[in-house]
Design a protein around this motif. Structure first.
Motif, short mmCIF file in Angstrom:
data_model
loop_
_atom_site.label_atom_id
_atom_site.label_comp_id
_atom_site.label_asym_id
_atom_site.label_seq_id
_atom_site.Cartn_x
_atom_site.Cartn_y
_atom_site.Cartn_z
N PHE A 119 0.86 -1.20 0.00
CA PHE A 119 0.00 0.00 0.00
C PHE A 119 0.88 1.24 0.00
O PHE A 119 2.06 1.18 0.39
N GLU A 120 0.31 2.32 -0.41
CA GLU A 120 1.04 3.59 -0.44
C GLU A 120 0.36 4.56 0.51
O GLU A 120 -0.87 4.69 0.50
N TYR A 121 1.20 5.20 1.27
CA TYR A 121 0.67 6.21 2.18
C TYR A 121 1.28 7.57 1.82
O TYR A 121 2.50 7.71 1.73
N ALA A 122 0.42 8.56 1.61
CA ALA A 122 0.87 9.90 1.25
C ALA A 122 0.73 10.83 2.44
O ALA A 122 -0.28 10.80 3.14
N THR A 123 1.75 11.61 2.66
CA THR A 123 1.71 12.55 3.79
C THR A 123 2.50 13.81 3.46
O THR A 123 3.39 13.79 2.60
N PHE A 124 2.17 14.88 4.16
CA PHE A 124 2.95 16.11 4.04
C PHE A 124 4.07 16.15 5.06
O PHE A 124 4.90 17.06 5.02
N ALA A 125 4.08 15.19 5.95
CA ALA A 125 5.12 15.17 6.99
C ALA A 125 6.49 14.98 6.35
O ALA A 125 6.67 14.11 5.51
N ASP A 126 7.42 15.84 6.72
CA ASP A 126 8.77 15.71 6.19
C ASP A 126 9.81 15.61 7.30
O ASP A 126 11.01 15.77 7.08
N SER A 127 9.32 15.35 8.50
CA SER A 127 10.25 15.12 9.61
C SER A 127 9.51 14.32 10.68
O SER A 127 8.28 14.24 10.68
N GLY A 128 10.30 13.73 11.56
CA GLY A 128 9.70 12.92 12.62
C GLY A 128 9.49 11.49 12.19
O GLY A 128 9.68 11.13 11.02
N SER A 129 9.09 10.69 13.13
CA SER A 129 8.88 9.28 12.82
C SER A 129 7.39 9.03 12.58
O SER A 129 6.53 9.69 13.17
N ILE A 130 7.16 8.09 11.74
CA ILE A 130 5.78 7.76 11.40
C ILE A 130 5.65 6.24 11.48
O ILE A 130 6.49 5.50 10.95
N THR A 131 4.65 5.77 12.21
CA THR A 131 4.50 4.34 12.47
C THR A 131 3.26 3.80 11.77
O THR A 131 2.17 4.39 11.88
N PHE A 132 3.47 2.71 11.07
CA PHE A 132 2.36 2.02 10.39
C PHE A 132 2.07 0.74 11.17
O PHE A 132 2.98 -0.07 11.40
N ASP A 139 -10.68 -9.34 21.20
CA ASP A 139 -11.01 -10.77 21.21
C ASP A 139 -10.84 -11.41 19.84
O ASP A 139 -10.67 -12.62 19.74
N ASN A 140 -10.92 -10.58 18.82
CA ASN A 140 -10.82 -11.10 17.45
C ASN A 140 -9.45 -10.87 16.84
O ASN A 140 -9.24 -11.20 15.68
N LEU A 141 -8.56 -10.25 17.58
CA LEU A 141 -7.25 -9.89 17.01
C LEU A 141 -6.38 -11.13 16.85
O LEU A 141 -6.03 -11.81 17.82
N CYS A 142 -6.05 -11.42 15.62
CA CYS A 142 -5.27 -12.63 15.32
C CYS A 142 -3.78 -12.35 15.24
O CYS A 142 -2.96 -13.10 15.77
N THR A 143 -3.44 -11.28 14.56
CA THR A 143 -2.02 -10.95 14.39
C THR A 143 -1.90 -9.48 14.09
O THR A 143 -2.85 -8.81 13.68
N SER A 144 -0.70 -8.97 14.29
CA SER A 144 -0.46 -7.55 14.00
C SER A 144 1.00 -7.36 13.66
O SER A 144 1.85 -8.22 13.95
N GLY A 145 1.29 -6.27 13.05
CA GLY A 145 2.67 -5.94 12.73
C GLY A 145 2.79 -4.43 12.58
O GLY A 145 1.81 -3.73 12.28
N SER A 146 4.00 -3.92 12.80
CA SER A 146 4.18 -2.48 12.69
C SER A 146 5.54 -2.16 12.11
O SER A 146 6.47 -2.98 12.18
N LEU A 147 5.60 -1.00 11.57
CA LEU A 147 6.85 -0.51 10.98
C LEU A 147 6.94 0.98 11.25
O LEU A 147 5.99 1.72 11.00
N THR A 148 8.10 1.38 11.75
CA THR A 148 8.32 2.81 11.99
C THR A 148 9.37 3.32 11.02
O THR A 148 10.43 2.72 10.87
N MET A 149 9.05 4.41 10.38
CA MET A 149 9.97 5.02 9.43
C MET A 149 10.14 6.49 9.78
O MET A 149 9.34 7.07 10.52
N THR A 150 11.19 7.07 9.24
CA THR A 150 11.48 8.48 9.51
C THR A 150 11.12 9.31 8.28
O THR A 150 11.60 9.02 7.17
N ALA A 151 10.29 10.27 8.52
CA ALA A 151 9.92 11.16 7.41
C ALA A 151 11.07 12.11 7.12
O ALA A 151 11.73 12.59 8.04
#
Lengths: 143, 149
Positions: free
Chosen positions: B84-97, B110-122
């Motif tokens: 997926f592509e995420y568009a933002t105007f943020a050009d600094s700081g960290s952004i977590t997906f 109760d229904n949560l099966c799995t999760s994952g995250s990724l942090t990137m720096t704008a």
């Protein structure tokens, strides 16, 4: 001595007086030299009183018959035109419509120009979503 | 002369302001990682949460939401869920997906099966790519009801 009866009765005397007055008036009116007759009209009709003094044009230094003097001058046209313009209603003047058109056109231009400028200042258009992606989100997420 | 300088100043200011909002794109690939295909088949809804320098929340395409393509429930998208592509105007700081996957269309713990995250720096980069890998699958909350012969 017996008084004598009057020769004329009072009625006949009144009639005689009236007859005398009427006769006098008739004589006054009928007599040509009488002052009761209207004065003779010795005045000639104006049209026939005198003929205009027609001086040959060649000798008329003012050239009253020069048509160029009678022709309308540009100044006359300008004055007449200005008078006509002054009498026009405001909505009949081209300046009104020019100004109105200018304002409308300026407003439309300002609206769309401002919108485009605002859009540009806010990053412009987001790039189209790659069809291979499962989705595109964030700013301009309606891709 | 003054007016000319004023107009130039305004134009310069507008151009400078125009530089404030520039799109930055994050192209994130989601990998199921340790989640097997049978476990992935249990998933009914996957959700994206963005936090940090920008914030956002959205469901990933799902047939449950009548989307034309579906990643949850699973389509033909295993072991890689997709990008997926995420568009933002943020050009600094960290952004977590953060991606969460549920066994039901209701998003509850109760229904949560799995999760994952990724942090990137704008930053100043226009496009950054990243890979988000899902975590372990909770078979307790999301049992696989398929009976294998």
């Amino acid at each position: 001595m017996r008084r004598m009866a009057p020769v004329f009765s009072p009625r006949s005397r009144v009639g005689a007086s009236l007859a005398l007055i009427c006769t006098f008036l008739a004589v006054m009116v009928a007599t040509p030299w009488s002052s009761a007759v209207a004065a003779e009209d010795t005045e000639e009709p104006k049209a026939s009183r005198s003929e205009p003094d027609l001086t040959p044009q060649a000798e008329d230094t003012d050239k009253p018959r020069d048509k160029s003097l009678l022709a309308r001058k540009p100044a006359d046209d300008a004055v007449a035109k200005k008078g006509a313009e002054d009498n026009q209603a405001f909505y009949e003047k081209w300046q009104f419509w020019a100004l109105t058109g200018g304002i409308v056109a300026g407003g439309v231009l300002a609206y769309f120009g401002g919108k485009a400028l605002y859009h540009s200042l806010n990053g412009g258009d987001v790039r189209p979503c790659n069809p291979m992606f499962i989705g595109c989100y964030g700013q301009g997420e309606s891709r | 002369m003054k007016n000319r300088w004023l107009a130039l100043s305004l134009l310069g200011g507008a151009l400078a302001l125009g530089g404030c909002n520039t799109y930055h794109y994050f192209d994130i690939e989601i990998d199921f990682g340790p989640v097997g295909i049978e476990q992935a088949g249990v998933l009914q809804l996957c959700h994206l949460d963005v936090s940090g320098a920008d914030s956002h929340s959205a469901d990933l395409p799902s047939s449950a939401n009548k989307d034309s393509k579906s990643v949850c429930p699973l389509g033909n998208n295993w072991p890689v869920m997709g990008t997926f592509e995420y568009a933002t105007f943020a050009d600094s700081g960290s952004i977590t997906f953060n991606i969460t996957a549920f066994s039901d269309t209701r998003r509850t713990m109760d229904n949560l099966c799995t999760s994952g995250s990724l942090t990137m720096t704008a930053g100043s980069e226009i496009t950054q790519t990243g890979k988000l890998t899902m975590g372990s699958f909770d078979d307790t909350k999301c049992p696989n009801n398929v009976i294998h012969p």
